[in-house]
Design a protein around this motif. Structure first.
Motif, PDB file in Angstrom:
ATOM      1  N   MET A 150       0.362  14.717  79.498  1.00 58.00           N
ATOM      2  CA  MET A 150       1.493  14.306  79.134  1.00 58.00           C
ATOM      3  C   MET A 150       1.814  12.596  79.409  1.00 58.00           C
ATOM      4  O   MET A 150       2.454  11.715  78.683  1.00 58.00           O
ATOM      5  N   GLU A 151       0.622  12.230  80.508  1.00 56.16           N
ATOM      6  CA  GLU A 151       1.060  10.914  80.940  1.00 56.16           C
ATOM      7  C   GLU A 151       0.188  10.006  80.031  1.00 56.16           C
ATOM      8  O   GLU A 151       1.006   8.984  79.096  1.00 56.16           O
ATOM      9  N   THR A 152      -1.149  10.389  78.769  1.00 57.36           N
ATOM     10  CA  THR A 152      -1.753  10.151  78.011  1.00 57.36           C
ATOM     11  C   THR A 152      -0.942   9.660  76.460  1.00 57.36           C
ATOM     12  O   THR A 152      -0.694   8.882  76.027  1.00 57.36           O
ATOM     13  N   GLU A 153       0.054  11.198  76.347  1.00 56.63           N
ATOM     14  CA  GLU A 153       1.077  10.914  75.202  1.00 56.63           C
ATOM     15  C   GLU A 153       1.910   9.996  75.547  1.00 56.63           C
ATOM     16  O   GLU A 153       2.453   9.263  74.159  1.00 56.63           O
ATOM     17  N   VAL A 154       2.498   9.391  76.958  1.00 59.74           N
ATOM     18  CA  VAL A 154       3.928   8.631  76.872  1.00 59.74           C
ATOM     19  C   VAL A 154       3.269   7.642  76.135  1.00 59.74           C
ATOM     20  O   VAL A 154       3.700   6.227  75.763  1.00 59.74           O
ATOM     21  N   PRO A 158      13.581   8.609  83.803  1.00 63.48           N
ATOM     22  CA  PRO A 158      13.862   8.907  85.180  1.00 63.48           C
ATOM     23  C   PRO A 158      13.162   8.324  86.660  1.00 63.48           C
ATOM     24  O   PRO A 158      11.802   7.311  85.528  1.00 63.48           O
ATOM     25  N   LYS A 159      13.500   7.566  87.483  1.00 62.99           N
ATOM     26  CA  LYS A 159      12.821   6.347  88.147  1.00 62.99           C
ATOM     27  C   LYS A 159      11.582   7.257  88.246  1.00 62.99           C
ATOM     28  O   LYS A 159      12.350   8.370  89.192  1.00 62.99           O
ATOM     29  N   PRO A 160      10.385   6.669  89.747  1.00 61.29           N
ATOM     30  CA  PRO A 160       9.577   5.503  89.024  1.00 61.29           C
ATOM     31  C   PRO A 160       8.678   5.685  87.836  1.00 61.29           C
ATOM     32  O   PRO A 160       8.132   6.372  88.146  1.00 61.29           O
ATOM     33  N   SER A 161       8.819   4.643  86.799  1.00 63.80           N
ATOM     34  CA  SER A 161       8.235   5.094  85.614  1.00 63.80           C
ATOM     35  C   SER A 161       8.039   3.989  84.939  1.00 63.80           C
ATOM     36  O   SER A 161       9.660   3.367  84.402  1.00 63.80           O
ATOM     37  N   SER A 162       7.135   3.056  84.590  1.00 61.39           N
ATOM     38  CA  SER A 162       6.816   1.839  83.675  1.00 61.39           C
ATOM     39  C   SER A 162       5.425   1.616  82.979  1.00 61.39           C
ATOM     40  O   SER A 162       4.633   2.949  83.383  1.00 61.39           O
ATOM     41  N   THR A 163       5.146   1.000  82.210  1.00 65.32           N
ATOM     42  CA  THR A 163       4.397   1.831  81.354  1.00 65.32           C
ATOM     43  C   THR A 163       3.224  -0.258  81.285  1.00 65.32           C
ATOM     44  O   THR A 163       4.283  -1.492  81.391  1.00 65.32           O
ATOM     45  N   VAL A 164       2.021  -0.358  81.369  1.00 69.14           N
ATOM     46  CA  VAL A 164       1.498  -1.403  81.071  1.00 69.14           C
ATOM     47  C   VAL A 164       0.299  -1.106  80.356  1.00 69.14           C
ATOM     48  O   VAL A 164      -0.125  -0.394  80.329  1.00 69.14           O
ATOM     49  N   ALA A 170       7.600  12.015  87.246  1.00 66.27           N
ATOM     50  CA  ALA A 170       8.799  10.413  86.670  1.00 66.27           C
ATOM     51  C   ALA A 170       6.984  10.604  85.075  1.00 66.27           C
ATOM     52  O   ALA A 170       7.909  10.331  84.310  1.00 66.27           O
ATOM     53  N   VAL A 171       5.819  11.280  85.274  1.00 67.89           N
ATOM     54  CA  VAL A 171       5.479  11.242  83.938  1.00 67.89           C
ATOM     55  C   VAL A 171       5.997  12.423  83.697  1.00 67.89           C
ATOM     56  O   VAL A 171       6.854  12.303  82.125  1.00 67.89           O
ATOM     57  N   ALA A 172       6.417  13.471  83.871  1.00 72.99           N
ATOM     58  CA  ALA A 172       6.686  14.693  83.142  1.00 72.99           C
ATOM     59  C   ALA A 172       8.849  14.278  82.438  1.00 72.99           C
ATOM     60  O   ALA A 172       8.730  14.849  81.673  1.00 72.99           O
ATOM     61  N   GLY A 173       9.568  13.431  83.464  1.00 78.07           N
ATOM     62  CA  GLY A 173      10.505  13.342  83.009  1.00 78.07           C
ATOM     63  C   GLY A 173      10.729  12.059  81.984  1.00 78.07           C
ATOM     64  O   GLY A 173      11.166  12.657  80.720  1.00 78.07           O
ATOM     65  N   ALA A 174       9.310  11.425  81.583  1.00 80.26           N
ATOM     66  CA  ALA A 174       9.872  10.736  80.628  1.00 80.26           C
ATOM     67  C   ALA A 174       8.997  11.183  79.591  1.00 80.26           C
ATOM     68  O   ALA A 174       9.526  11.118  78.113  1.00 80.26           O
ATOM     69  N   PRO A 193      -3.413  -2.337  68.790  1.00 81.59           N
ATOM     70  CA  PRO A 193      -4.667  -2.699  68.284  1.00 81.59           C
ATOM     71  C   PRO A 193      -5.600  -1.296  68.997  1.00 81.59           C
ATOM     72  O   PRO A 193      -5.262  -0.623  69.330  1.00 81.59           O
ATOM     73  N   ALA A 194      -6.227  -0.957  67.713  1.00 80.27           N
ATOM     74  CA  ALA A 194      -6.888   0.341  67.907  1.00 80.27           C
ATOM     75  C   ALA A 194      -7.454   0.637  69.533  1.00 80.27           C
ATOM     76  O   ALA A 194      -7.706   1.781  69.597  1.00 80.27           O
ATOM     77  N   GLY A 195      -8.111  -0.115  69.552  1.00 78.02           N
ATOM     78  CA  GLY A 195      -8.970  -0.283  71.099  1.00 78.02           C
ATOM     79  C   GLY A 195      -7.549  -0.593  72.656  1.00 78.02           C
ATOM     80  O   GLY A 195      -7.785  -0.533  73.397  1.00 78.02           O
ATOM     81  N   GLY A 196      -6.580  -0.688  72.178  1.00 80.14           N
ATOM     82  CA  GLY A 196      -5.385  -0.316  73.913  1.00 80.14           C
ATOM     83  C   GLY A 196      -5.207   0.459  74.158  1.00 80.14           C
ATOM     84  O   GLY A 196      -5.640   1.515  73.394  1.00 80.14           O
ATOM     85  N   ARG A 197      -5.297  -0.204  75.428  1.00 83.21           N
ATOM     86  CA  ARG A 197      -5.215   1.325  76.456  1.00 83.21           C
ATOM     87  C   ARG A 197      -4.147   0.341  77.318  1.00 83.21           C
ATOM     88  O   ARG A 197      -2.937  -0.120  77.033  1.00 83.21           O
ATOM     89  N   GLY A 198      -3.890   1.724  78.090  1.00 86.87           N
ATOM     90  CA  GLY A 198      -2.615   2.021  79.060  1.00 86.87           C
ATOM     91  C   GLY A 198      -2.160   2.248  80.483  1.00 86.87           C
ATOM     92  O   GLY A 198      -3.152   2.641  80.593  1.00 86.87           O
ATOM     93  N   VAL A 199      -1.564   1.609  81.027  1.00 86.68           N
ATOM     94  CA  VAL A 199      -1.087   2.579  82.630  1.00 86.68           C
ATOM     95  C   VAL A 199       0.011   2.908  82.440  1.00 86.68           C
ATOM     96  O   VAL A 199       1.134   2.212  82.720  1.00 86.68           O
ATOM     97  N   PHE A 200       0.260   4.047  83.362  1.00 88.47           N
ATOM     98  CA  PHE A 200       1.885   4.590  83.607  1.00 88.47           C
ATOM     99  C   PHE A 200       1.440   4.405  85.214  1.00 88.47           C
ATOM    100  O   PHE A 200       1.067   4.553  86.305  1.00 88.47           O
ATOM    101  N   THR A 201       3.106   3.521  85.573  1.00 87.82           N
ATOM    102  CA  THR A 201       2.834   2.986  87.118  1.00 87.82           C
ATOM    103  C   THR A 201       4.528   3.521  87.127  1.00 87.82           C
ATOM    104  O   THR A 201       5.211   4.012  87.062  1.00 87.82           O
TER     105      THR A 201
END
Length: 397
Positions: free
Chosen positions: A56-60, A233-239, A275-279, A71-79
């Protein structure tokens, strides 16, 4: 608990200027149910014990990367929030600067940012012993690009713009900042904690929202809060980072103790899988069409509020909103005294210091109360005009 909170602000009834965000009642309930479904799981263990949570986190994160044109090599973190997202971006920028220049822990580094930038960058600077250099704003309350350029030197590890800035609701000229960053070889971060998950939909519906994301080639990282206009739902953000190498610089790998390598992509260790599941649930429930519908509703509401404010004699909108933050005040009367009267009517107004004004961040719960809000605003202004009242309030977040 109900007794203790009986006097709290009616957030669902649109009484708070900040802190709560809603798309629809149904999406709110979907997020709550999903959150409770995974109430006990720890997302720290997603890779080992909870592969479903990791999926779920990877999909978000994939949705966000696509939305922000990574771009194609972009990455993210769930915070856990915008501050943590910003801290990770600052850490990555510092490590990139050190790798590029050979700077060490004792070298004095700096971040160049608008005066309207979020204090989370100051937090990061305090933790990492980095200097903050703030540039002034132009008349439209966007950062003065020339002033930003003048603050950059060989020790500048990061520069940033907001999309939009919290005090005034305007998007800084990210394209111009990108050109400066590219020329100076400086990491550019876009703080889209407010707009990251909704401004792209303003663009999709033809609102004329300026591009602020990875389409600008010097943008290396972006912060975007799901628990704002992602309606999660809180707490959920992304970078998000432009490439894998930049994300790697944000990660903590610590192995000095007896339990072996300890690796986290976040400042926090344990964090709620709920928070991951809620998002994930809210994003999939609303989908592209749901967010476009929310964007249309918010855009129309912004126009209606702006028209209502413009119709009140002596009230001035300090900046034309790029998304949904309104900042307004007056040269004729004390707007803080008006805010005190609004508070007495049960509203929780926001304030800005420079320019002196009131501030509100509109979400869908504010649509049904617009006429009541405007009526109380007009009544407060009339009372302050008649009395000449002055207020001792100070702007606080």
């Amino acid at each position: 608990m109900r007794a203790k909170t009986a006097g709290d602000a009616d957030w669902k009834g649109g009484r708070t200027a900040i802190f709560f965000f809603m798309a629809t009642e149904e999406a709110y309930e979907v997020g709550k149910r999903a959150y409770m479904e995974h109430f006990s799981e720890n997302a720290l263990g997603a890779g080992r014990a909870y592969p479903g949570v990791l999926a779920m986190e990877t999909e978000v994160l994939g949705y966000g990367l696509d939305l922000l044109h990574a771009p194609a090599g972009g990455r993210g973190v769930f915070t856990t929030g915008g501050t943590e997202s910003i801290l990770l971006a600052v850490k990555a920028a510092r490590e990139a600067h050190r790798a590029k220049t050979g700077a060490g822990p004792r070298d004095a580094l700096n971040i160049v940012m608008p005066i309207s930038g979020h204090p989370a960058f100051d937090k990061a600077a305090l933790l990492m012993d980095v200097e903050i250099r703030r540039a002034p704003l132009t008349a439209d309350l966007r950062v003065d690009v020339a002033a930003m350029r003048g603050l950059i030197d060989d020790n500048t590890m990061m520069m940033l713009g907001s999309a939009p800035c919290f005090p005034h609701g305007v998007i800084d000229p990210i394209g111009e900042l990108s050109a400066i960053a590219a020329d100076a070889g400086v990491w550019l971060h876009v703080d889209a904690c407010v707009g990251g998950w909704i401004a792209p939909f303003f663009e999709r519906i033809g609102r004329g929202t300026p591009a602020f994301d990875f389409r600008h080639p010097a943008v290396r990282s972006m912060s975007a809060d799901l628990h704002k206009f992602g309606f999660a739902p809180k707490p959920s953000s992304t970078v998000f980072f432009r490439d894998d190498e930049d994300l790697e610089r944000s990660i903590f790998r610590l192995g000095s103790w007896g339990s072996g390598m300890y690796t986290t992509a976040t400042m926090s260790g344990s964090r709620p899988a709920a928070a991951v599941a809620g998002a994930w649930a809210v994003l999939n429930h609303l989908g592209l069409s749901g967010y476009e519908t929310a964007a249309r509703g918010i855009a129309q509401m912004v126009d209606d509020y702006v028209a209502g404010i413009a119709a009140i004699d002596g009230l001035t909108l300090w900046a034309k909103p790029d998304v949904s933050i309104l900042n307004f005040g007056s040269n004729d009367f004390d707007i803080y005294a008006v805010a005190e009267r609004m508070k007495a009517k049960g509203w929780v107004p926001g304030l800005t210091r420079d320019p002196k004004g009131m501030h509100t961040m509109l979400s869908m719960q504010h649509a049904p109360v617009r006429e009541a809000w405007l009526a109380d605003l007009r009544a407060g202004i009339e009372a302050v005009r008649e009395s000449g009242a002055k207020s001792q309030l100070a702007a606080t977040y």
